[in-house]
Design an enzyme around this catalytic site. Structure first.
Site, short mmCIF file in Angstrom:
data_model
loop_
_atom_site.label_atom_id
_atom_site.label_comp_id
_atom_site.label_asym_id
_atom_site.label_seq_id
_atom_site.Cartn_x
_atom_site.Cartn_y
_atom_site.Cartn_z
N ALA A 1 0.81 -1.22 0.00
CA ALA A 1 0.00 0.00 0.00
C ALA A 1 0.84 1.27 0.00
CB ALA A 1 -0.94 0.00 1.21
N GLN B 1 8.96 -21.93 -31.47
CA GLN B 1 8.58 -23.33 -31.24
C GLN B 1 7.31 -23.67 -32.01
OE1 GLN B 1 10.03 -25.75 -28.70
NE2 GLN B 1 8.89 -27.01 -30.13
N ARG C 1 1.74 -19.68 -18.62
CA ARG C 1 2.63 -18.53 -18.66
C ARG C 1 3.71 -18.75 -19.72
NH1 ARG C 1 5.62 -16.34 -13.31
NH2 ARG C 1 3.54 -15.47 -12.97
N ILE C 2 3.86 -17.80 -20.61
CA ILE C 2 4.89 -17.89 -21.64
C ILE C 2 6.14 -17.19 -21.12
CG2 ILE C 2 5.50 -17.34 -24.01
CD1 ILE C 2 3.25 -19.39 -23.71
N LEU C 3 7.18 -17.95 -20.85
CA LEU C 3 8.40 -17.39 -20.26
C LEU C 3 9.17 -16.53 -21.25
CD1 LEU C 3 9.69 -20.48 -18.23
CD2 LEU C 3 8.40 -18.51 -17.39
N ASN C 4 9.24 -16.99 -22.49
CA ASN C 4 9.99 -16.26 -23.52
C ASN C 4 9.15 -16.23 -24.79
OD1 ASN C 4 11.78 -15.46 -25.61
ND2 ASN C 4 13.53 -16.17 -24.41
N GLY D 1 5.55 -27.82 -26.84
CA GLY D 1 6.27 -28.52 -27.89
C GLY D 1 5.35 -29.36 -28.77
N GLU D 2 4.50 -30.19 -28.15
CA GLU D 2 3.64 -31.07 -28.93
C GLU D 2 2.41 -30.34 -29.46
OE1 GLU D 2 4.54 -34.00 -29.87
OE2 GLU D 2 6.38 -33.77 -28.74
N THR E 1 11.07 -17.26 -28.24
CA THR E 1 11.37 -18.68 -28.44
C THR E 1 10.09 -19.51 -28.49
OG1 THR E 1 11.73 -19.00 -26.06
CG2 THR E 1 13.66 -18.51 -27.41
#
Length: 261
Positions: free
Chosen positions: A52, A152, A142-145, A218-219, A148
């Site tokens: 706060a 993918q 969550r998409i980290l990068n 990936g899949e 990349t």
């Protein structure tokens, strides 16, 4: 799965460290956070501060220096899938048994989801199929990068188009050996075969999969791609092909049943 497990172990270890520092700060009479409730304290860029009132807080280093601490350790574990919620149940709710945690996790779907859309043009005389537009939409936690992750999905979709239209391993029935074990005879997509692709991610938070909310992509990047191409061919020609790869001879045979060999 690897990112979700490894990153979550680092995150939970860091969180354990933050909680230890917070406990020290709220009990330290010289700290700006003295007597604050731990739940009201947040960590921002190496600093403990009130949610706060961000101006009321201090750096990790200042707190540790005042307490003559040369180092402080945090510990964490990475889990993926049902094991994560079970571990959380054991950690945060002692009243729950291990079996209860596993039973709860079974009530939730933790899969990645994806949809592929494509446009094709079919030459009715030659039977050739060209993919002219492509869109992939993925809900992968969550998409980290983003860079990349997009790469993918692009790679998976490209492989799927190859499987749909040209990739085929031919085996000799007598010797059980592949007769096209090289890139001259085994056709894979090249730049000219792939259109400009659009990839979108749906921002979602999954509190059950792991501490970081990361899922595998990936899949999901390749599953469904051949079906999308096949459905587009059906929409263009009115004929359903179910045998991969959907090469020109098969397209022509489907469009002209009377000319089948």
């Amino acid at each position: 799965m690897g990112a979700g497990t490894f990153a979550s172990s680092v995150y939970t270890a860091s969180k354990d460290l933050w909680e230890k520092l917070t406990k020290i700060a709220v009990l330290d009479a010289k700290s700006p956070l003295f007597r604050a409730k731990p739940a009201d304290v947040e960590v921002v860029k190496g600093r403990l501060q009130l949610k706060a009132n961000p101006g009321r807080g201090e750096e990790f280093a200042a707190l540790m220096k005042r307490g003559n601490m040369t180092d402080l350790e945090g510990f964490g574990q990475g889990h993926y899938g049902a094991g994560y919620e079970s571990a959380q149940a054991r950690t945060t709710a002692n009243s729950k048994s291990d079996d209860a945690g596993k039973e709860d996790s079974g009530q939730h779907s933790m899969h990645s989801f994806g949809a592929h859309f494509c446009e094709v043009r079919v030459d009715p005389e030659l039977g050739t199929v060209r993919v002219t537009r492509w869109v992939s939409v993925v809900a992968g936690g969550r998409i980290l990068n983003p860079k990349t992750a997009r790469s993918q999905v692009l790679g998976g979709a490209t492989m799927g188009i190859g499987a749909a239209l040209m990739e085929q391993a031919v085996r000799d029935d007598h010797f059980a050996r592949y007769t096209n074990p090289n890139l001259a005879d085994y056709h894979v997509p090249v730049h000219a075969d792939i259109p400009d692709m659009t990839v979108e991610f749906i921002d979602e938070h999954d509190p059950y999969i792991n501490a970081m909310g990361v899922k595998g992509i990936g899949e999901i990047a390749i599953v469904g791609t051949a079906a999308a191409v096949g459905n587009a061919i059906f929409h263009a020609t009115g004929h359903r092909l179910c045998d991969l790869p959907m090469t020109p001879n098969k397209v022509l045979a489907a469009m002209n049943p009377s000319q089948k060999a």
